[in-house]
Design a protein around this motif. Structure first.
Motif, PDB file in Angstrom:
ATOM      1  N   ALA A  77      15.660 -17.510 -11.948  1.00  0.00           N
ATOM      2  CA  ALA A  77      15.510 -17.910 -13.450  1.00  0.00           C
ATOM      3  C   ALA A  77      16.361 -16.775 -14.053  1.00  0.00           C
ATOM      4  CB  ALA A  77      14.181 -17.997 -13.905  1.00  0.00           C
ATOM      5  N   GLY A  78      16.036 -15.699 -13.742  1.00  0.00           N
ATOM      6  CA  GLY A  78      16.701 -14.226 -14.545  1.00  0.00           C
ATOM      7  C   GLY A  78      18.207 -14.461 -14.326  1.00  0.00           C
ATOM      8  N   LEU A  79      18.735 -14.788 -13.095  1.00  0.00           N
ATOM      9  CA  LEU A  79      20.144 -14.933 -12.592  1.00  0.00           C
ATOM     10  C   LEU A  79      20.615 -16.229 -13.391  1.00  0.00           C
ATOM     11  CD1 LEU A  79      20.554 -14.894  -8.732  1.00  0.00           C
ATOM     12  CD2 LEU A  79      21.532 -13.280 -10.583  1.00  0.00           C
ATOM     13  N   ALA A  80      20.099 -16.978 -13.591  1.00  0.00           N
ATOM     14  CA  ALA A  80      20.645 -18.230 -14.290  1.00  0.00           C
ATOM     15  C   ALA A  80      20.667 -17.806 -15.888  1.00  0.00           C
ATOM     16  CB  ALA A  80      19.636 -19.479 -14.233  1.00  0.00           C
ATOM     17  N   ARG A 104      25.028 -31.852  -1.634  1.00  0.00           N
ATOM     18  CA  ARG A 104      23.557 -31.454  -1.325  1.00  0.00           C
ATOM     19  C   ARG A 104      22.581 -31.983  -2.232  1.00  0.00           C
ATOM     20  NH1 ARG A 104      22.379 -27.358   2.488  1.00  0.00           N
ATOM     21  NH2 ARG A 104      24.303 -27.320   3.894  1.00  0.00           N
ATOM     22  N   SER A 105      21.693 -32.402  -1.949  1.00  0.00           N
ATOM     23  CA  SER A 105      20.578 -33.229  -2.712  1.00  0.00           C
ATOM     24  C   SER A 105      20.172 -32.408  -3.891  1.00  0.00           C
ATOM     25  CB  SER A 105      19.339 -33.695  -1.819  1.00  0.00           C
ATOM     26  OG  SER A 105      18.921 -32.259  -1.354  1.00  0.00           O
ATOM     27  N   TYR A 106      20.025 -31.225  -3.652  1.00  0.00           N
ATOM     28  CA  TYR A 106      19.274 -30.266  -4.739  1.00  0.00           C
ATOM     29  C   TYR A 106      20.265 -30.053  -5.949  1.00  0.00           C
ATOM     30  CZ  TYR A 106      21.657 -26.450  -2.338  1.00  0.00           C
ATOM     31  OH  TYR A 106      22.536 -25.554  -1.567  1.00  0.00           O
ATOM     32  N   PHE A 107      21.703 -30.021  -5.639  1.00  0.00           N
ATOM     33  CA  PHE A 107      22.728 -29.887  -6.609  1.00  0.00           C
ATOM     34  C   PHE A 107      22.767 -31.225  -7.310  1.00  0.00           C
ATOM     35  CE2 PHE A 107      27.036 -30.107  -8.147  1.00  0.00           C
ATOM     36  CZ  PHE A 107      27.104 -29.110  -8.933  1.00  0.00           C
ATOM     37  N   ARG A 108      22.885 -32.354  -6.410  1.00  0.00           N
ATOM     38  CA  ARG A 108      22.841 -33.757  -7.267  1.00  0.00           C
ATOM     39  C   ARG A 108      21.501 -34.105  -8.242  1.00  0.00           C
ATOM     40  NH1 ARG A 108      23.866 -36.144  -2.260  1.00  0.00           N
ATOM     41  NH2 ARG A 108      22.252 -37.456  -2.551  1.00  0.00           N
ATOM     42  N   ALA A 109      20.424 -33.375  -7.625  1.00  0.00           N
ATOM     43  CA  ALA A 109      19.251 -33.767  -8.577  1.00  0.00           C
ATOM     44  C   ALA A 109      19.448 -33.398  -9.974  1.00  0.00           C
ATOM     45  CB  ALA A 109      18.335 -32.911  -7.748  1.00  0.00           C
ATOM     46  N   TYR A 110      20.344 -32.222 -10.444  1.00  0.00           N
ATOM     47  CA  TYR A 110      20.774 -31.759 -11.643  1.00  0.00           C
ATOM     48  C   TYR A 110      21.491 -32.727 -12.088  1.00  0.00           C
ATOM     49  CZ  TYR A 110      17.973 -27.520 -10.406  1.00  0.00           C
ATOM     50  OH  TYR A 110      17.036 -26.648 -10.005  1.00  0.00           O
ATOM     51  N   LEU A 111      22.297 -33.187 -11.537  1.00  0.00           N
ATOM     52  CA  LEU A 111      23.346 -34.159 -12.344  1.00  0.00           C
ATOM     53  C   LEU A 111      22.783 -35.624 -12.481  1.00  0.00           C
ATOM     54  CD1 LEU A 111      26.526 -33.617  -9.808  1.00  0.00           C
ATOM     55  CD2 LEU A 111      26.072 -32.722 -11.976  1.00  0.00           C
ATOM     56  N   GLU A 112      21.734 -35.974 -11.582  1.00  0.00           N
ATOM     57  CA  GLU A 112      20.933 -36.944 -11.975  1.00  0.00           C
ATOM     58  C   GLU A 112      19.926 -37.119 -13.007  1.00  0.00           C
ATOM     59  OE1 GLU A 112      19.716 -37.989  -7.831  1.00  0.00           O
ATOM     60  OE2 GLU A 112      21.829 -38.459  -7.281  1.00  0.00           O
ATOM     61  N   ALA A 113      19.411 -35.779 -12.989  1.00  0.00           N
ATOM     62  CA  ALA A 113      18.304 -35.608 -14.216  1.00  0.00           C
ATOM     63  C   ALA A 113      18.716 -34.484 -15.415  1.00  0.00           C
ATOM     64  CB  ALA A 113      16.940 -35.280 -13.397  1.00  0.00           C
ATOM     65  N   LEU A 131      21.207 -15.636  -1.946  1.00  0.00           N
ATOM     66  CA  LEU A 131      21.339 -16.117  -3.189  1.00  0.00           C
ATOM     67  C   LEU A 131      22.658 -16.363  -3.365  1.00  0.00           C
ATOM     68  CD1 LEU A 131      19.267 -13.252  -5.249  1.00  0.00           C
ATOM     69  CD2 LEU A 131      18.447 -15.698  -4.628  1.00  0.00           C
ATOM     70  N   TYR A 132      22.664 -17.645  -4.090  1.00  0.00           N
ATOM     71  CA  TYR A 132      24.177 -18.123  -4.517  1.00  0.00           C
ATOM     72  C   TYR A 132      24.086 -18.982  -5.690  1.00  0.00           C
ATOM     73  CZ  TYR A 132      22.604 -21.674  -1.021  1.00  0.00           C
ATOM     74  OH  TYR A 132      21.792 -22.564  -0.533  1.00  0.00           O
ATOM     75  N   ILE A 133      25.174 -18.755  -6.613  1.00  0.00           N
ATOM     76  CA  ILE A 133      25.319 -19.619  -7.711  1.00  0.00           C
ATOM     77  C   ILE A 133      26.362 -20.678  -7.461  1.00  0.00           C
ATOM     78  CG2 ILE A 133      25.917 -19.337 -10.197  1.00  0.00           C
ATOM     79  CD1 ILE A 133      23.949 -17.617  -9.370  1.00  0.00           C
ATOM     80  N   GLY A 142      26.032 -25.628 -16.580  1.00  0.00           N
ATOM     81  CA  GLY A 142      27.103 -24.348 -16.218  1.00  0.00           C
ATOM     82  C   GLY A 142      26.630 -24.038 -14.685  1.00  0.00           C
ATOM     83  N   GLY A 143      26.100 -24.960 -13.936  1.00  0.00           N
ATOM     84  CA  GLY A 143      25.857 -25.004 -12.610  1.00  0.00           C
ATOM     85  C   GLY A 143      24.238 -24.607 -12.157  1.00  0.00           C
ATOM     86  N   VAL A 144      24.212 -24.051 -10.785  1.00  0.00           N
ATOM     87  CA  VAL A 144      22.827 -24.080 -10.383  1.00  0.00           C
ATOM     88  C   VAL A 144      22.559 -22.596  -9.614  1.00  0.00           C
ATOM     89  CG1 VAL A 144      21.053 -25.049  -8.900  1.00  0.00           C
ATOM     90  CG2 VAL A 144      22.619 -26.430  -9.934  1.00  0.00           C
ATOM     91  N   ALA A 145      21.502 -21.920  -9.847  1.00  0.00           N
ATOM     92  CA  ALA A 145      21.433 -20.726  -9.222  1.00  0.00           C
ATOM     93  C   ALA A 145      20.256 -20.982  -8.096  1.00  0.00           C
ATOM     94  CB  ALA A 145      20.625 -19.719 -10.310  1.00  0.00           C
TER      95      ALA A 145
END
Ligand code: ADP
Length: 591
Positions: A74-77, A135-144, A109-111, A179-182
């Motif tokens: 969360a800090g990174l994001a 990746r499903s976890y990336f798509r989850a943010y696009l979908e929701a 860790l990756y952004i 802005g992406g995903v941490a």
């Protein structure tokens, strides 16, 4: 035990010893079973408590791990949301690596940029530029678009370093755009390691599930990672009811293996920790004890059975020995009785033979004089004195024969119970007086004196006049018969003694030896020496007297001071002085 089948003991299966043995066994068995059940209950209760406690510890540890990861990303994001840093900026990488050092469970860790390509990576430059857009976890943010944080299912890293979970946070730019995903790759191996340390040696199954039912990590089965267990009761039933709890189950996939299960769903993460313990493991030592106790009870049953059987066998032996003794005694007694009966029969037979001889003798004795008299009558003038004398002799002998036959008929009637008595209230002196008067001439003809003493006032009895007269006549006949001719004195007395009336007939004749006194009232009994002196008679007169007197409620006794010293016969009858007078026809007194 071979003697268990002995019918003698089984037949007596409710012997007190068997009952006592069974009770002792039942008591011990009940105590043992009660103890075992209580122990089992305590063990299961303890297992429930342990499972619940372990689930709490796991929840706390897991939550702490994932929370610290989340705080870091969360800090990174937040930091990168407004950063203008270029891709793979060494300063950002350094910042991320510094974070990584505080997160022992995180491999990298990756952004990921809004385009799906990795922009910053603690592993760089080892990993090539890759797109994670699929990746499903990336798509989850696009979908929701409102999704802020996400924890993935178990994923397998492309570089083949094992299973991991992607814990991620949305990066929202200052203008609000995506802005992406941490992302933090949480190594599931390290989580399993933690679970291994907590569950070691306990026979417990510790599993971290995604809340959709897929396995993330576990001990001892981390080979199940990635599989879905959504059908487990935890997911199928229990999570709907509450975020934590415990239950027992032998349902799928744990068929026939009953488990105690405790579960906790994490508050802030979509994670569920589950602790399962096999009941068989919990009860392993108890089962050994129960088996031991069962064997002990069997041994006890055998021991009690043995003791009871031994006891019963001894009892049986004693009973048999006692029965044998009784049988021996009984057979001795039977033999003794048989001997007595045989002797008695022999004696009776002898008496019968003797009787027949006597009867023939008596008949012959009577016939002789009759035949003589007949021949005198043939030769003499019927009016002559010789003829008269012959007729007298014939009359006397025929009279004797008749009384002989009468006695025989009477005794057989008395013996077969056919005598009917005409009982009535009688003046005993009167009866005896008449009987004596009837006998007087005969007595005096033999040269004896008859003395009669009668009571005043009269003595009343109940009896049969004719039969009493017969008794007196019989006794007087004997007195005359067994007293030498010429100097006999025969006394008849009627008197009272207490509540009884006595008739005694006393003579000064031959007397009776003491040894024969008890026998004279028996059938066909005659005193030896008298018979040899041929006094006549069949030996049934006194037997008849005794029976007739007994039929009228009385008794008769013989007394003699011995050979040549005379005899006394005494008849005793109950007095009825105070009885009411009889009805005119005497019906009330008839037998
Ligand atoms: P019996 O027909 O032989 O007289 P009883 O039954 O009248 O038979 O008597 C039994 C026996 O008792 C007689 O054979 C006799 O030996 C003895 N007896 C009976 N009365 C007298 C008596 N008054 N004196 C001596 N002996 C007697």
């Amino acid at each position: 035990m071979p003697s268990i089948g002995r019918p003698g003991i089984l037949r007596r299966s409710l012997q007190p010893s068997v009952v006592a043995g069974s009770l002792v066994f039942a008591l011990v068995a009940a105590l043992a079973a009660g103890g075992l059940l209580r122990e089992r209950h305590l063990l299961l209760e303890q297992a429930h408590e342990d499972a619940a406690m372990l689930a709490s510890v796991l929840e706390e540890n897991t939550a702490r791990t994932f929370e610290s990861v989340d705080i870091a990303i969360a800090g990174l994001a937040q930091h990168l949301a407004s950063s203008k840093a270029r891709r793979h900026d060494p300063a950002v990488r350094e910042l991320m690596r510094a974070q990584l050092r505080h997160l022992p469970t995180v491999r990298a860790l990756y952004i990921v940029g809004p385009d799906g390509f990795v922009q910053h990576d603690t592993d760089y430059p080892k990993t090539p530029d890759v797109s994670l857009a699929d990746r499903s976890y990336f798509r989850a943010y696009l979908e929701a678009p409102t999704l802020q944080r996400h924890v993935s299912e178990a994923l397998q890293s492309r570089s083949g370093t094992g299973w991991f979970v992607a814990s991620s946070r949305r990066i929202t730019r200052p203008d609000g755009s995506f802005g992406g995903v941490a992302v933090a790759a949480v190594q599931l191996g390290t989580v399993s390691h933690l679970y291994r340390k907590l569950g070691l040696g306990s026979g417990r199954q510790l599993t971290l599930f995604h809340k959709n039912g897929r396995v993330l990590a576990g001990f001892p089965h981390d080979s199940h990672v990635g599989r879905s267990y959504a059908q487990l009761p935890v997911f199928a039933d229990f999570l709907h009811r509450g975020s934590s709890g415990q239950f027992e189950t032998d349902g799928a996939p744990w068929k026939d293996m009953r488990r105690i299960v405790a579960y906790r769903a994490l508050d802030t993460q979509p994670l569920v920790v589950v602790v399962a313990v096999q009941e068989a493991d919990v009860l392993a030592s108890w089962s050994r004890t129960a088996t031991g106790v069962t064997i002990g009870l069997l041994l006890l049953a055998m021991a009690i059975g043995g003791v009871v059987l031994t006891f019963e066998q001894r009892q049986e032996q004693r009973r048999r020995a006692a029965a044998d003794r009784v049988t021996a005694t009984e057979s001795a007694a039977v033999a003794e009785r048989m001997r007595a009966i045989a002797a008695h029969l022999q004696e009776a037979d002898q008496r019968k033979t003797q009787f027949l001889a006597t009867l023939s003798h008596e008949l012959r004795n009577a016939m002789g004089p009759v035949l003589n008299a007949l021949s005198i009558l043939d030769r003499s003038d019927p009016a002559s004195a010789a003829s008269r004398r012959a007729r007298d002799i014939m009359r006397e002998q025929v009279g004797q024969l008749r009384s002989l036959v009468d006695d025989l008929l009477d005794i057989s009637r008395v013996n077969s119970g056919k005598v009917r008595l005409d009982l009535q209230r009688l003046d005993l002196g009167d009866v005896v007086g008449h009987a004596a008067a009837a006998a007087q001439a005969g007595i005096e003809a033999l040269g004896h004196v008859l003395v009669l003493r009668l009571p005043d006032p009269p003595l009343w009895i109940v009896g049969d006049r004719a039969r009493l007269a017969q008794v007196v006549a019989n006794l007087l006949g004997n007195a005359a018969k067994y007293t030498p001719r010429g100097n006999g004195r025969i006394e008849v007395e009627v008197r009272r003694e207490g509540s009884r009336a006595l008739v005694s007939v006393r003579d000064n004749g031959l007397g009776i030896p003491a040894a024969d006194l008890g026998k004279v009232f028996g059938m066909f009994e005659q005193v030896e020496r008298h018979q040899s002196s041929s006094q006549g008679g069949l030996g049934i007169g006194l037997a008849l007297v005794a029976r007739l007197v007994a039929l009228q409620g009385g008794e008769v006794a013989a007394h003699s001071d011995g050979d040549g010293r005379g005899s006394t016969f005494t008849v005793s009858l109950p007095l009825v002085e105070n009885e009411p007078a009889p009805t005119p026809d005497g019906a009330s007194l008839r037998a």
